[in-house]
Design an enzyme around this catalytic site. Structure first.
Site, PDB file in Angstrom:
ATOM      1  CG  HIS A  83      -1.554   2.814  16.040  1.00  0.00           C
ATOM      2  ND1 HIS A  83      -1.858   2.031  17.024  1.00  0.00           N
ATOM      3  CD2 HIS A  83      -1.385   1.951  14.822  1.00  0.00           C
ATOM      4  CE1 HIS A  83      -2.084   0.957  16.519  1.00  0.00           C
ATOM      5  NE2 HIS A  83      -1.670   0.727  15.256  1.00  0.00           N
ATOM      6  CG  ASP A 219      -3.194   3.223  20.077  1.00  0.00           C
ATOM      7  OD1 ASP A 219      -3.764   4.173  19.532  1.00  0.00           O
ATOM      8  OD2 ASP A 219      -2.291   2.490  19.627  1.00  0.00           O
ATOM      9  CB  SER A 628      -4.449  -1.306  14.540  1.00  0.00           C
ATOM     10  OG  SER A 628      -3.313  -1.659  15.106  1.00  0.00           O
TER      11      SER A 628
HETATM   12  N1  ARG Z   1       2.645  -2.310  17.630  1.00  0.00           N
HETATM   13  C1  ARG Z   1       1.261  -1.791  16.970  1.00  0.00           C
HETATM   14  C2  ARG Z   1       1.292  -1.829  15.586  1.00  0.00           C
HETATM   15  O1  ARG Z   1       1.792  -2.836  15.009  1.00  0.00           O
HETATM   16  C3  ARG Z   1       1.487  -0.186  17.257  1.00  0.00           C
HETATM   17  C4  ARG Z   1       2.222   0.932  16.695  1.00  0.00           C
HETATM   18  C5  ARG Z   1       2.099   2.208  17.144  1.00  0.00           C
HETATM   19  N2  ARG Z   1       2.596   2.487  18.288  1.00  0.00           N
HETATM   20  C6  ARG Z   1       3.991   2.836  18.418  1.00  0.00           C
HETATM   21  N3  ARG Z   1       4.775   3.101  19.374  1.00  0.00           N
HETATM   22  N4  ARG Z   1       4.857   2.784  17.113  1.00  0.00           N
HETATM   23  O2  ARG Z   1       0.904  -1.140  14.761  1.00  0.00           O
HETATM   24  N1  GLU Z   2      -0.551  -2.517  15.741  1.00  0.00           N
HETATM   25  C1  GLU Z   2      -1.111  -3.207  14.843  1.00  0.00           C
HETATM   26  C2  GLU Z   2      -1.784  -2.530  13.615  1.00  0.00           C
HETATM   27  O1  GLU Z   2      -1.481  -1.602  13.360  1.00  0.00           O
HETATM   28  C3  GLU Z   2      -1.947  -4.124  15.369  1.00  0.00           C
HETATM   29  C4  GLU Z   2      -0.999  -5.191  16.275  1.00  0.00           C
HETATM   30  C5  GLU Z   2      -0.406  -6.315  15.390  1.00  0.00           C
HETATM   31  O2  GLU Z   2       0.278  -6.460  14.683  1.00  0.00           O
HETATM   32  O3  GLU Z   2      -1.197  -7.477  15.878  1.00  0.00           O
HETATM   33  O4  GLU Z   2      -2.526  -3.202  12.920  1.00  0.00           O
END
Ligand code: ARG
Ligand code: GLU
Length: 697
Positions: A83, A219, A628
């Site tokens: 991502h 991921d 991330s």
């Molecule tokens: N929750 C994670 C973050 O904050 C992953 C986001 C990407 N994945 C998604 N399904 N949108 O970035």
């Molecule tokens: N998915 C998050 C990012 O893009 C990390 C998840 C979080 O917020 O801990 O940095």
């Protein structure tokens, strides 16, 4: 003797319980080093950060200023999240070569794909420059005078810093501006795409699984840094060569078990750990709910239209993911705050603080802080919500209003800075084209009808969609032909612009200024509060809030209990991918090749001791957005996984880390290797890594 033993035991237990915090890598000696050792680490502070010798920090790069990445081979191979590389993967994709859908693997270095505007930045050195930065700042000064003195000092520090010509430098405030640190950086601009799994692996589970456990997402994505012949940063050139890093992370094939030490090293973005209870109350009971409601209204329309049409689904995939990501996070945050009783706990803590002020004779200096917060937040709440709701409607969820917002800014340039108009017009036109690439007027109108009532219920007029030129790119572009005067005239004749302009004007002339004016004393008080906390309760563990600088966080592999009678094991397996498999589903489809490998049990060396392929695991590491792509590192400094998310109930860790329910989610390194080797057949990439067996010594 017995007494000493008991005391010692007590200390050990205490120390073991101490987790959470995002620590400055150059300051780990002492308390952090001891805590890490008590959690099972075999690393010294110097193994992690050293100025004179290579250390772990030399393998950690800030990925495009937003995510984290790490070097995993002597040839500059880079690992980060799928991502995080999503934009690059998407930009190389077309209908014929759909790398998002099918994945991409460079089978030789010649096939690696260059990326404009992608960079990776390493930290060469960190210095404490607090004394210099705060030189001449006096309590008698206004906030503005203080800031301008600090800005001048920082300028001077940056000018006189010792560094190589190709290195950069930045100075950042810590502990709410009570300390300042300097970072010497090295930034590489030739970063090429090496490999990415299909979205059905890299984004498996999509929104349904986002922010939750059990998780089964691979991921990850691979890049490579190229440098000039002297191994220095250089713009893209075909003559550049793979970067030879000062340090790269060996990859462990042994994995981890519950209770094992883990450390996450990266660039967390923003946290707010020292808020007063009244602020947490405002955020979770007023601020979050209003933002959640707006996004929910937008998603209702977008989701329905995406299900009804494949064309819409493709156009809105990335927008929908962005809107849904924070929406779901905020819901989880509220849940966690409630479940952990965070507001009452913070109030109890404030009682302790007040008692300490009294005992230490600090009441005269700091006794008014908490009542002052109460007053300031009571005055701030409404404008904070109003401003944020405007941003949600005009800049996040509705694209016609976004076009209007930017058009208003263009008009201001035309009126006030005519010499910059042409440049501003070009960038506006590029923005318009960008929006229209993935725009559907019908979807946007539906979103408008759902969200505008939540911002300005008395003034909702969806008929502008039938009258405006902006729903069609060619018609819109015509408005921007000619000079500033002509463009301004055209704009002001457009129905959508006429509709939106008064609201945008109100934002710039009333809402935002009032917000700034009411926010500033809160920021200033927060700085005093931080100082007061450290004086009144000097023995507590204080780490500076995240600010997109390099940090270390550590903990252990641990499951957790999200609700009564439910317990999540800390590790998920490939079996779980197959359990979740829904043929053809947009979230839970699985590539045939992966099913074949699973059925043939063709797992290579990438299994745990029971012959199963681990996919994701949980730890107590305190992470946030920006972490991330951060490496999960074992007790010996080897890569064991890749951070990419947190669990739902634990996203409140941005305000309130609670070791009971705050968990970060990592992809197991063995799943990454398994996909690269067995799924993609890119064995040459495995061969350039250093695979190790730390547990078989
Ligand atoms: N929750 C994670 C973050 O904050 C992953 C986001 C990407 N994945 C998604 N399904 N949108 O970035
Ligand atoms: N998915 C998050 C990012 O893009 C990390 C998840 C979080 O917020 O801990 O940095």
């Amino acid at each position: 003797m017995k007494y000493i033993k008991i005391l010692f035991l007590f200390i050990v237990v205490q120390v073991t319980a101490q987790q959470g915090g995002m620590w400055i890598p150059s300051l780990l000696e002492g308390m952090n080093e001891q805590e890490m050792t008590s959690l099972g680490s075999k690393l010294t502070a110097k193994d992690i950060y050293d100025v004179n010798n290579s250390s772990l920090k030399d393998a950690i790069g800030h990925f495009n200023g937003g995510c984290t990445s790490e070097v995993i081979s002597p040839e500059g191979l880079i690992l980060t999240n799928h991502h995080c590389g999503f934009g690059e993967i998407q930009s190389h994709s077309s209908l014929e070569n759909d790398y998002l859908k099918d994945g991409f693997w460079a089978m030789s270095k010649q096939e690696e794909l260059p990326n404009e505007n992608l960079y990776i930045e390493f930290i060469v050195r960190i210095d404490d420059v607090t004394t210099k930065a705060l030189n001449g700042v006096a309590n008698t000064m206004t906030e503005r005078e203080k800031q301008s003195t600090i800005d001048k000092n920082i300028n001077e520090i940056q000018k006189t810093v010792q560094k190589e010509a190709w290195q950069g430098v930045k100075v950042k405030p810590f502990y709410k501006g009570n300390q300042y640190f300097l970072f010497v950086t090295e930034r590489f601009d030739d970063v090429r795409l090496v490999g990415a799994p299909p979205s059905s692996i890299g984004k498996f589970g999509s929104d349904t699984d986002n922010w939750v456990f059990p998780r089964h997402t691979g991921d990850f994505a691979l890049f490579r840094i190229y440098a000039d012949k002297n191994n220095r940063p250089a713009k893209y050139s075909k003559d550049n060569v793979p970067y030879k890093p000062k340090h790269f992370l060996p990859v462990s094939l042994d994995g981890v078990e519950e209770g094992d030490f883990t450390m996450v090293f990266g660039f967390p973005g923003t946290t707010n750990e020292y808020l007063p209870a009244v602020a947490i109350q405002h955020i979770t009971q007023e601020f979050n709910p209003s933002n959640i409601a707006i996004r929910e209204a937008a998603l209702k329309e977008i989701d329905a239209q995406m299900k009804a049409s494949d064309a819409v689904r493709i156009k809105y995939a990335s927008k929908q993911a962005r809107i849904a990501n924070a929406w779901k996070k905020w819901i989880g945050e509220n849940l966690g705050i409630k479940k952990s009783n965070a507001i009452a706990e913070r109030q109890a803590f404030e009682a302790t603080f007040k008692k300490a002020l009294k005992e230490k004779g600090l009441e005269a200096s700091y006794g008014n802080i908490l009542p002052e917060f109460e007053k300031l937040y009571a005055d701030f709440a409404e404008i904070n919500i109003r401003r944020r709701n405007f941003i949600e409607v005009f800049l996040v969820n509705n694209e016609l209003m976004q076009m209007m917002f930017r058009a208003y800014q263009l008009e201001q340039v035309a009126l006030n800075k005519p010499e910059r108009f042409d440049e501003a017009k070009n960038s506006y036109i590029n923005r318009l084209k960008g929006i229209h690439k993935d725009f559907d007027a019908n979807v946007d109108k539906g979103v408008f009808s759902n969200v505008m009532p939540l911002y300005n219920p008395k003034n909702v007029d969806a008929s502008i969609y039938e009258k405006t030129s902006f729903t069609n790119l060619d018609n819109a572009l015509q408005l921007f032909e000619g000079n500033a005067k002509k463009v301004v005239k055209n704009l002001n004749k457009d129905a959508a612009y006429q509709y939106a302009k008064p609201m945008i004007k109100e934002f710039f002339t009333k809402i935002d200024p009032e917000f700034q004016q009411k926010n500033q004393p809160i920021t200033a008080l927060q700085k005093t509060y931080m100082k007061a906390l450290m004086e009144a309760l000097p023995n507590a563990r204080y780490f500076p809030d995240a600010n997109s600088t390099l940090r270390v966080t550590y903990g252990q592999v641990r499951g957790y209990s999200p609700r009564d009678a439910v317990y999540y094991n800390p590790v998920s397996y490939l079996d779980g991918v197959i359990e979740k498999y829904v043929p053809g589903d947009y979230e839970f489809d699985v590539p045939q090749k992966l099913i074949d490998l699973y059925e043939a049990k063709d797992f290579g060396q990438y299994t745990d001791k029971n012959g199963k392929v681990p996919v994701c695991f949980l730890g107590t590491n305190h992470t946030t957005g920006g972490n991330s792509g951060s490496p999960a590192i074992d007790a010996h400094g080897n890569l064991i996984g890749l951070n990419f998310d947190r669990v739902w109930e634990g996203t409140m860790s941005d305000m309130n880390y609670d070791p009971e329910i705050c968990r970060n989610i990592m992809v197991d390194a063995r799943y990454i290797l398994f996909i690269i080797d067995k799924y993609a057949g890119a064995k040459h990439l495995i061969d350039e890594m250093k695979l190790v067996h730390p547990k078989k010594k």
